[in-house]
Design a protein around this motif. Sequence first.
Motif, short mmCIF file in Angstrom:
data_model
loop_
_atom_site.label_atom_id
_atom_site.label_comp_id
_atom_site.label_asym_id
_atom_site.label_seq_id
_atom_site.Cartn_x
_atom_site.Cartn_y
_atom_site.Cartn_z
N THR A 63 0.83 -1.20 0.00
CA THR A 63 0.00 0.00 0.00
C THR A 63 0.87 1.26 0.00
O THR A 63 1.84 1.35 0.74
N ILE A 64 0.50 2.20 -0.85
CA ILE A 64 1.18 3.49 -0.93
C ILE A 64 0.20 4.57 -0.47
O ILE A 64 -0.89 4.70 -1.02
N THR A 65 0.59 5.30 0.56
CA THR A 65 -0.22 6.42 1.04
C THR A 65 0.25 7.70 0.36
O THR A 65 1.43 8.06 0.43
N ILE A 66 -0.68 8.34 -0.33
CA ILE A 66 -0.35 9.56 -1.09
C ILE A 66 -0.88 10.75 -0.31
O ILE A 66 -2.10 10.97 -0.24
N GLU A 67 0.02 11.49 0.32
CA GLU A 67 -0.34 12.65 1.14
C GLU A 67 -0.22 13.92 0.30
O GLU A 67 0.85 14.19 -0.25
N ILE A 118 3.83 28.86 -3.77
CA ILE A 118 3.86 28.49 -5.19
C ILE A 118 4.66 27.20 -5.35
O ILE A 118 5.28 26.72 -4.42
N ARG A 119 4.61 26.64 -6.55
CA ARG A 119 5.35 25.45 -6.99
C ARG A 119 4.67 24.16 -6.57
O ARG A 119 3.87 24.09 -5.64
N PHE A 120 5.05 23.11 -7.33
CA PHE A 120 4.52 21.76 -7.14
C PHE A 120 5.69 20.85 -6.77
O PHE A 120 6.69 20.80 -7.48
N PHE A 121 5.58 20.14 -5.66
CA PHE A 121 6.63 19.24 -5.20
C PHE A 121 6.07 17.81 -5.12
O PHE A 121 5.03 17.59 -4.49
N LEU A 122 6.78 16.86 -5.76
CA LEU A 122 6.39 15.45 -5.70
C LEU A 122 7.57 14.67 -5.14
O LEU A 122 8.63 14.59 -5.77
N VAL A 123 7.42 14.11 -3.96
CA VAL A 123 8.52 13.42 -3.29
C VAL A 123 8.08 12.01 -2.89
O VAL A 123 6.90 11.68 -2.90
N GLY A 124 9.08 11.19 -2.52
CA GLY A 124 8.78 9.81 -2.12
C GLY A 124 9.34 8.79 -3.08
O GLY A 124 8.77 7.72 -3.27
N LEU A 125 10.46 9.11 -3.74
CA LEU A 125 11.16 8.24 -4.67
C LEU A 125 10.32 7.89 -5.91
O LEU A 125 10.17 6.72 -6.27
N PRO A 126 9.73 8.90 -6.59
CA PRO A 126 8.98 8.61 -7.82
C PRO A 126 9.90 8.54 -9.02
O PRO A 126 10.94 9.20 -9.06
N ILE A 135 1.89 23.09 -3.61
CA ILE A 135 1.34 21.73 -3.54
C ILE A 135 2.48 20.76 -3.25
O ILE A 135 3.46 20.69 -4.01
N VAL A 136 2.38 20.03 -2.16
CA VAL A 136 3.37 19.01 -1.82
C VAL A 136 2.69 17.64 -1.82
O VAL A 136 1.69 17.44 -1.12
N VAL A 137 3.20 16.75 -2.64
CA VAL A 137 2.69 15.38 -2.70
C VAL A 137 3.77 14.44 -2.20
O VAL A 137 4.85 14.37 -2.79
N ASN A 138 3.48 13.73 -1.13
CA ASN A 138 4.43 12.75 -0.58
C ASN A 138 3.85 11.35 -0.75
O ASN A 138 2.70 11.09 -0.40
N MET A 139 4.68 10.45 -1.29
CA MET A 139 4.25 9.07 -1.52
C MET A 139 4.99 8.17 -0.53
O MET A 139 6.19 7.96 -0.64
N ALA A 140 4.26 7.70 0.46
CA ALA A 140 4.87 6.91 1.54
C ALA A 140 4.51 5.44 1.39
O ALA A 140 3.41 5.10 0.93
N PRO A 141 5.43 4.53 1.75
CA PRO A 141 6.75 4.77 2.34
C PRO A 141 7.73 5.38 1.32
O PRO A 141 7.78 4.94 0.17
N ARG A 158 10.49 2.58 -4.26
CA ARG A 158 10.45 3.26 -5.56
C ARG A 158 9.05 3.13 -6.16
O ARG A 158 8.46 2.06 -6.20
N LYS A 159 8.52 4.26 -6.65
CA LYS A 159 7.20 4.30 -7.28
C LYS A 159 7.41 4.40 -8.79
O LYS A 159 8.10 5.31 -9.26
N GLU A 160 6.80 3.49 -9.54
CA GLU A 160 7.03 3.43 -10.98
C GLU A 160 5.72 3.47 -11.74
O GLU A 160 4.70 2.96 -11.28
N GLY A 161 5.76 4.09 -12.92
CA GLY A 161 4.62 4.06 -13.83
C GLY A 161 3.66 5.21 -13.63
O GLY A 161 3.78 6.03 -12.71
N SER A 162 2.68 5.25 -14.51
CA SER A 162 1.72 6.36 -14.55
C SER A 162 0.41 6.04 -13.85
O SER A 162 -0.53 6.85 -13.91
N ALA A 163 0.33 4.90 -13.18
CA ALA A 163 -0.93 4.49 -12.56
C ALA A 163 -1.30 5.30 -11.33
O ALA A 163 -2.40 5.17 -10.80
N TYR A 164 -0.38 6.17 -10.85
CA TYR A 164 -0.67 7.00 -9.68
C TYR A 164 -1.37 8.30 -10.04
O TYR A 164 -1.70 9.10 -9.16
#
Length: 512
Positions: A17-21, A28-36, A63-69, A73-79
């Motif tokens: 399970t990946i929790t997307i916070e 301003i700005r868009f941040f996507l973190v969590g090893l994408p 906008i901050v998007v964190n993908m936990a854990p 590594r998160k792969e692909g466009s399904a997120y």
Amino acid sequence: MLVKTFGAAVTGIDAITITIEVNVTRGIRFFLVGLPDNAVKESQQRIESVFKELGHKWPGKRIVVNMAPADTRKEGSAYDLPIAVGVLAADEQILANRISEFMMMGELSLDGSVHPIKGALPIALKARSDGFKGFIVPKKNAREAAVVKGIDVYGVESFKEVVDFLTGRLDLQPEVVDTEAEFLREQSRSEIDFADVKGQESVKRALEVAAAGGHNIIMVGSPGSGKSMLAKRIPTILPPLSLDEALETTKIHSVAGKLSGNTSLLTRRPFRSPHHSISDIALVGGGSYPQPGEISLSHNGVLFLDELPEFKRSVLEVMRQPLEDRTISISRARFTVDYPASFMMVASMNPCPCGFYNHPEKQCVCAGGVVQKYLSRISGPLLDRIDIHIEVVPVPFEKLAGQKPAESSDLVRQRVIKARRIQSERFMKFPDVHCNAQMNTKLLARFATPDEGGQAILKNAMEKLDFSARAYDRILKVARTIADLEGTEDVESYHVAEAVQYRNLDRAGWAG
């Protein structure tokens, strides 16, 4: 505002399970973190286009998007789907009351339509085990995911449907698949049958023995003698898949993206026949982002290697460990994934480059030593893992033109099922052993010791035919299977005698 949505990452054939916070605040700005990976990072452009297309406003904020854990590594466009829903809810454009009840996955198109994903079945299993009320997936993955009982699966075609469903403006009906009924209905359907093959009784018998004991087999014969035709019919005589085997096999094909939109469950044993130009990674699995290879796609089924000597030697050698362990481990610097690989290997080859060595009518034109050199393309350790070697002789015209009906696959399968049932009872206390081909030395001594006559035949064969020591265990395993087909508790002399006949390539002087 902080909102959490839920997706999943597939590792091997299981999901986590990946929790997307998503947090939208002043700035301003868009941040996507969590090893994408790059495909996940590019989701911003797709989501912005979808918002504009459907009349939603992209937040002009930080906008901050964190993908936990964060260390997975998160792969692909399904997120795309869970991130887009999270951004809308965090910006308070929709209410977030029901979002935590659902796991959701899907790739978004620029016009808001939802594209299918890989691994819907293992993700649905994970969603159920984590206690989610429902799983939102692309419409083309809905039947695949709906195989999992105990969780509502909702198939959607557009992002608008997802938003309307979560806000209560649309009442989606969960996909329903009667797994047991579909499994039983599709299981016995087959377009090919052993009855299609004229003659070749000795080869059919060898294939029956191989199917009954799970033995690997190689067929040697001239072009047009029927090797490929026989190999393609082996799944029709193997025992039907159990429901657990079908689910496990479907999971592998789901992760590899090999399921069609109308397929909910694989009900027949897979038959994979890769071309001899295949790479070692394509055969055993791997790559930068590991995927199952052909040996895993043939799990619980048949892997047919036509023209075995034409495969690159490096490709054949990487099969040695999976043939023994029935699993393949793909190791990378940061992680290791395991794929199951319990398959029956069926190989075929010409006896020589021209194809007519030992042919009853045509003359072999190969020079001296060429036949042995051709055979040596297959290494001894690999040949050691093939229990049955059988020569396939061309069928004469009289049998080809004859009208005498041949034995059907159903009749052969009943005998195979009976033999497998005996083996299941025998190995009940040994969880890692399911058929005779998987017996180790201790089990051979316990269950496959022949009588005095059988010992004498085996001793004579070892000396007169110059069998190597590696053939000894293989002969005993095959003899045990022949006895099971007869329903005989003891391995007798004529069982050993038949098993000895299935070691053609081990005979001294066979290739000149």
